[in-house]
Design a protein around this motif. Structure first.
Motif, PDB file in Angstrom:
ATOM      1  N   GLN A 139      62.729 -14.784  99.226  1.00  0.00           N
ATOM      2  CA  GLN A 139      61.723 -14.958 100.272  1.00  0.00           C
ATOM      3  C   GLN A 139      62.401 -15.400 101.567  1.00  0.00           C
ATOM      4  OE1 GLN A 139      58.584 -17.700  99.320  1.00  0.00           O
ATOM      5  NE2 GLN A 139      57.486 -17.327 101.235  1.00  0.00           N
ATOM      6  N   PHE A 140      62.081 -14.685 102.662  1.00  0.00           N
ATOM      7  CA  PHE A 140      62.607 -15.005 103.993  1.00  0.00           C
ATOM      8  C   PHE A 140      61.449 -15.498 104.871  1.00  0.00           C
ATOM      9  CE2 PHE A 140      66.560 -13.605 102.803  1.00  0.00           C
ATOM     10  CZ  PHE A 140      67.443 -13.340 103.850  1.00  0.00           C
ATOM     11  N   PRO A 141      61.747 -16.006 106.069  1.00  0.00           N
ATOM     12  CA  PRO A 141      60.668 -16.420 106.980  1.00  0.00           C
ATOM     13  C   PRO A 141      59.783 -15.250 107.396  1.00  0.00           C
ATOM     14  CG  PRO A 141      62.779 -17.370 107.648  1.00  0.00           C
ATOM     15  CD  PRO A 141      63.086 -16.350 106.583  1.00  0.00           C
ATOM     16  N   ASN A 142      58.615 -15.571 107.938  1.00  0.00           N
ATOM     17  CA  ASN A 142      57.668 -14.597 108.486  1.00  0.00           C
ATOM     18  C   ASN A 142      57.190 -13.581 107.453  1.00  0.00           C
ATOM     19  OD1 ASN A 142      57.805 -15.737 111.068  1.00  0.00           O
ATOM     20  ND2 ASN A 142      59.605 -14.525 111.584  1.00  0.00           N
ATOM     21  N   GLY A 143      57.117 -14.018 106.189  1.00  0.00           N
ATOM     22  CA  GLY A 143      56.529 -13.167 105.151  1.00  0.00           C
ATOM     23  C   GLY A 143      57.427 -12.060 104.649  1.00  0.00           C
ATOM     24  N   ARG A 178      67.880  -7.082 105.680  1.00  0.00           N
ATOM     25  CA  ARG A 178      67.175  -6.376 106.755  1.00  0.00           C
ATOM     26  C   ARG A 178      66.303  -5.228 106.217  1.00  0.00           C
ATOM     27  NH1 ARG A 178      69.010  -8.544 111.430  1.00  0.00           N
ATOM     28  NH2 ARG A 178      70.981  -9.692 111.301  1.00  0.00           N
ATOM     29  N   GLY A 179      66.026  -4.236 107.060  1.00  0.00           N
ATOM     30  CA  GLY A 179      65.002  -3.247 106.756  1.00  0.00           C
ATOM     31  C   GLY A 179      65.234  -2.395 105.525  1.00  0.00           C
ATOM     32  N   GLY A 180      66.500  -2.032 105.242  1.00  0.00           N
ATOM     33  CA  GLY A 180      66.769  -1.113 104.146  1.00  0.00           C
ATOM     34  C   GLY A 180      66.385  -1.632 102.781  1.00  0.00           C
ATOM     35  N   LEU A 181      66.442  -2.941 102.584  1.00  0.00           N
ATOM     36  CA  LEU A 181      66.089  -3.548 101.300  1.00  0.00           C
ATOM     37  C   LEU A 181      64.940  -4.543 101.458  1.00  0.00           C
ATOM     38  CD1 LEU A 181      69.616  -3.950  99.684  1.00  0.00           C
ATOM     39  CD2 LEU A 181      67.763  -2.478  98.909  1.00  0.00           C
ATOM     40  N   ASN A 182      64.051  -4.243 102.397  1.00  0.00           N
ATOM     41  CA  ASN A 182      62.861  -5.067 102.588  1.00  0.00           C
ATOM     42  C   ASN A 182      61.789  -4.673 101.574  1.00  0.00           C
ATOM     43  OD1 ASN A 182      59.963  -4.881 104.262  1.00  0.00           O
ATOM     44  ND2 ASN A 182      60.964  -6.875 104.302  1.00  0.00           N
ATOM     45  N   TRP A 183      61.363  -5.619 100.768  1.00  0.00           N
ATOM     46  CA  TRP A 183      60.371  -5.351  99.720  1.00  0.00           C
ATOM     47  C   TRP A 183      59.020  -4.943 100.305  1.00  0.00           C
ATOM     48  CZ3 TRP A 183      55.847  -8.279  99.172  1.00  0.00           C
ATOM     49  CH2 TRP A 183      55.045  -7.949  98.076  1.00  0.00           C
ATOM     50  N   ASN A 184      58.580  -5.602 101.339  1.00  0.00           N
ATOM     51  CA  ASN A 184      57.244  -5.373 101.882  1.00  0.00           C
ATOM     52  C   ASN A 184      57.020  -3.910 102.234  1.00  0.00           C
ATOM     53  OD1 ASN A 184      58.536  -8.019 102.935  1.00  0.00           O
ATOM     54  ND2 ASN A 184      56.364  -8.520 102.846  1.00  0.00           N
ATOM     55  N   ASN A 185      58.001  -3.336 102.956  1.00  0.00           N
ATOM     56  CA  ASN A 185      57.828  -1.986 103.476  1.00  0.00           C
ATOM     57  C   ASN A 185      58.390  -0.908 102.566  1.00  0.00           C
ATOM     58  OD1 ASN A 185      57.076  -0.159 105.683  1.00  0.00           O
ATOM     59  ND2 ASN A 185      59.276   0.166 105.866  1.00  0.00           N
ATOM     60  N   MET A 186      59.494  -1.215 101.863  1.00  0.00           N
ATOM     61  CA  MET A 186      60.204  -0.187 101.110  1.00  0.00           C
ATOM     62  C   MET A 186      59.791  -0.110  99.642  1.00  0.00           C
ATOM     63  SD  MET A 186      62.139   1.110 103.455  1.00  0.00           S
ATOM     64  CE  MET A 186      63.372   2.069 102.575  1.00  0.00           C
ATOM     65  N   ASN A 198      50.306  -5.269 105.638  1.00  0.00           N
ATOM     66  CA  ASN A 198      49.887  -6.200 106.696  1.00  0.00           C
ATOM     67  C   ASN A 198      51.045  -6.615 107.603  1.00  0.00           C
ATOM     68  OD1 ASN A 198      47.249  -6.186 105.707  1.00  0.00           O
ATOM     69  ND2 ASN A 198      47.599  -7.957 104.383  1.00  0.00           N
ATOM     70  N   TYR A 199      51.637  -5.618 108.209  1.00  0.00           N
ATOM     71  CA  TYR A 199      52.740  -5.879 109.142  1.00  0.00           C
ATOM     72  C   TYR A 199      52.196  -6.109 110.550  1.00  0.00           C
ATOM     73  CZ  TYR A 199      56.898  -5.094 112.019  1.00  0.00           C
ATOM     74  OH  TYR A 199      57.916  -5.222 112.928  1.00  0.00           O
ATOM     75  N   ASP A 200      52.723  -7.129 111.212  1.00  0.00           N
ATOM     76  CA  ASP A 200      52.349  -7.408 112.601  1.00  0.00           C
ATOM     77  C   ASP A 200      53.541  -7.105 113.499  1.00  0.00           C
ATOM     78  OD1 ASP A 200      50.449  -8.713 114.616  1.00  0.00           O
ATOM     79  OD2 ASP A 200      52.306  -9.844 114.916  1.00  0.00           O
ATOM     80  N   PHE A 201      53.380  -6.097 114.365  1.00  0.00           N
ATOM     81  CA  PHE A 201      54.487  -5.630 115.188  1.00  0.00           C
ATOM     82  C   PHE A 201      54.942  -6.683 116.189  1.00  0.00           C
ATOM     83  CE2 PHE A 201      56.063  -3.553 119.055  1.00  0.00           C
ATOM     84  CZ  PHE A 201      57.116  -2.804 118.533  1.00  0.00           C
ATOM     85  N   GLU A 202      54.001  -7.376 116.795  1.00  0.00           N
ATOM     86  CA  GLU A 202      54.341  -8.328 117.854  1.00  0.00           C
ATOM     87  C   GLU A 202      55.243  -9.451 117.347  1.00  0.00           C
ATOM     88  OE1 GLU A 202      53.703  -8.032 121.013  1.00  0.00           O
ATOM     89  OE2 GLU A 202      52.610  -6.140 120.737  1.00  0.00           O
ATOM     90  N   SER A 203      54.940  -9.969 116.156  1.00  0.00           N
ATOM     91  CA  SER A 203      55.712 -11.092 115.618  1.00  0.00           C
ATOM     92  C   SER A 203      56.747 -10.648 114.593  1.00  0.00           C
ATOM     93  CB  SER A 203      54.768 -12.105 114.962  1.00  0.00           C
ATOM     94  OG  SER A 203      54.048 -11.495 113.891  1.00  0.00           O
ATOM     95  N   HIS A 204      56.790  -9.340 114.319  1.00  0.00           N
ATOM     96  CA  HIS A 204      57.692  -8.795 113.302  1.00  0.00           C
ATOM     97  C   HIS A 204      57.538  -9.591 111.996  1.00  0.00           C
ATOM     98  CE1 HIS A 204      60.889  -6.654 111.399  1.00  0.00           C
ATOM     99  NE2 HIS A 204      61.778  -7.629 111.469  1.00  0.00           N
ATOM    100  N   SER A 205      56.284  -9.753 111.569  1.00  0.00           N
ATOM    101  CA  SER A 205      56.001 -10.550 110.377  1.00  0.00           C
ATOM    102  C   SER A 205      55.100  -9.775 109.425  1.00  0.00           C
ATOM    103  CB  SER A 205      55.321 -11.865 110.761  1.00  0.00           C
ATOM    104  OG  SER A 205      54.043 -11.607 111.348  1.00  0.00           O
ATOM    105  N   TYR A 206      55.105 -10.194 108.170  1.00  0.00           N
ATOM    106  CA  TYR A 206      54.255  -9.592 107.137  1.00  0.00           C
ATOM    107  C   TYR A 206      53.333 -10.652 106.550  1.00  0.00           C
ATOM    108  CZ  TYR A 206      57.328  -5.458 106.875  1.00  0.00           C
ATOM    109  OH  TYR A 206      58.048  -4.322 107.157  1.00  0.00           O
ATOM    110  N   ASP A 207      52.140 -10.187 106.173  1.00  0.00           N
ATOM    111  CA  ASP A 207      51.232 -10.997 105.361  1.00  0.00           C
ATOM    112  C   ASP A 207      50.796 -10.122 104.187  1.00  0.00           C
ATOM    113  OD1 ASP A 207      49.617 -13.068 104.484  1.00  0.00           O
ATOM    114  OD2 ASP A 207      47.901 -12.424 105.691  1.00  0.00           O
ATOM    115  N   THR A 208      51.796  -9.651 103.423  1.00  0.00           N
ATOM    116  CA  THR A 208      51.556  -8.672 102.364  1.00  0.00           C
ATOM    117  C   THR A 208      50.741  -9.278 101.224  1.00  0.00           C
ATOM    118  OG1 THR A 208      53.648  -7.595 102.924  1.00  0.00           O
ATOM    119  CG2 THR A 208      52.675  -7.057 100.782  1.00  0.00           C
ATOM    120  N   LYS A 209      49.749  -8.517 100.765  1.00  0.00           N
ATOM    121  CA  LYS A 209      48.857  -8.959  99.692  1.00  0.00           C
ATOM    122  C   LYS A 209      48.798  -7.893  98.603  1.00  0.00           C
ATOM    123  CE  LYS A 209      47.434 -12.588 102.098  1.00  0.00           C
ATOM    124  NZ  LYS A 209      47.843 -13.962 101.726  1.00  0.00           N
TER     125      LYS A 209
END
Length: 371
Positions: A139-143, A178-186, A198-209
């Motif tokens: 787990q990293f910051p910003n979800g 970084r992005g290549g091994l990001n669980w939320n998106n990949m 639940n990605y927020d572009f402005e804060s580059h954060s996730y609230d994945t559910k």
């Protein structure tokens, strides 16, 4: 002047269409044949997914087959029973990076290179997959949740590098942090049930559910709320009326598309998957190219079968995934060429004159699959 007026008119129409802000539609459970309902972007509430124990009550045999399968073990909370890798104070070095795997009490940790190029201690929070490899999530910051580049080979019982042939600098997209091994998106959409990134572009954060952590019964069959309510109401008089997906009545190509949602290389184009519309309403399959496929279209890289299968005679003859695989355990129904002999006459096809290999040799096994 006439041309300018036409362009202005077209632009006016475009601006009008895109300036209208639509409200997110509310999800409503539909009675009757839900396969014929017009696809919407409605999000399914998590409480419409009742969990595997609700399915077990009436489908004990199917539940038993599913339990312990790749779908069941797709993602788990870290524990002594779920972790297969060796965290007994061991070190693994690859491409100049040393990863140290260890435990503190009941918690699992790795010390490895972080996103700034320095070594840090990271707590493992989830396991990912079961065989032939298991990955570990931090787990990293910003979800953000990140999958380690070093994974555990469950067949050879050793750590290995997912990218052993080249060095990845900590600032690159392919670095594990970084992005290549990001669980939320990949990864999340295929390893859990009812995922919203639940990605927020402005804060580059996730609230994945998600509703359920793994690939549950309802990940394939859809939310069970309506189905269970009808079954409880009707009792022995209950008749299946299309309130679940992937049933015995699903057409062959539709069934393959529903499996292909996760068993193909693709990009997700919808905000989340809600079981409505077609596979192409939600995903864009990767085109077949020589980087990932052999020139004849057969699998070369990690292609998840779909791209090759839809080119085959089997697919165009109505053969589906579950003709070869058990729908719940996911295991092959038969071993070797006995699998092919369900449809192909062994005396004709399971011979050296057909597959050009000696009988019972490695080359002669499953040769019919390529025909």
């Amino acid at each position: 002047m006439k041309f300018i007026n036409i362009v202005s008119a077209v632009l006016l129409v475009v601006f009008t269409l895109f300036s209208c802000k639509e409200k997110t539609p509310e999800y409503v459970a539909v009675s009757g044949d839900i396969d014929n309902v017009f696809a919407s972007t409605a999000q399914i509430p998590d409480n419409h997914f009742l969990g595997d124990q609700s399915c077990k009550a009436c489908h004990a045999n199917q539940f038993k087959l599913w339990q312990g399968s790749h779908h069941d073990k797709a993602m788990q909370v870290v524990s002594d029973s779920s972790v297969l890798g060796n965290f007994n104070n061991v070190k693994f070095k690859s491409q100049g990076v040393t990863s140290h795997f260890y435990k503190k009490g009941t918690d699992f940790f790795v010390n490895t290179e972080g996103p700034d190029g320095t070594y840090q201690d990271y707590k493992i929070v989830y396991t990912f997959g079961v065989t032939p490899l298991q990955q570990y999530i931090v787990q990293f910051p910003n979800g953000h949740y990140q999958c380690l580049r070093t994974a555990w080979d469950t067949e050879k019982d050793k750590w290995f590098d997912l990218y052993p042939d080249f060095k990845v600098v900590h600032s690159e997209w392919l670095h594990w942090s970084r992005g290549g091994l990001n669980w939320n998106n990949m990864c999340s959409d295929c390893h859990s049930t009812n995922v919203r990134k639940n990605y927020d572009f402005e804060s580059h954060s996730y609230d994945t559910k998600y509703a359920i952590i793994n690939v549950s019964c309802e990940a394939c069959h859809g939310p069970g709320k309506t189905h269970v309510e009808r079954a409880n109401l009707k009792g022995k008089d209950y008749k299946f009326t299309g309130d679940l997906k992937m049933s015995v009545g699903t057409a062959p190509k539709d069934l393959v598309d529903q499996c292909a949602r996760c068993h193909m290389r693709r990009e997700q184009v919808s905000e989340y998957f809600n079981f409505e519309g077609t596979m192409l309403d939600h995903y864009f399959p990767e085109l077949i190219n020589q980087r990932t496929y052999h020139p004849d279209g057969q699998i070369l890289d990690e292609d998840y079968v779909y791209g090759s299968f839809v080119q085959s005679k089997m697919y165009h003859s109505g053969v589906t995934c579950i003709n070869c695989h058990d729908a719940h355990s996911l295991e092959l129904k038969f071993e070797g060429n006995n699998l092919c002999a369900q449809c192909h006459v062994p005396e004709t096809y399971n011979t050296p004159s057909h597959h050009f290999h000696s009988n019972n040799s490695e080359g002669g096994q499953n040769a019919l699959i390529a025909t």
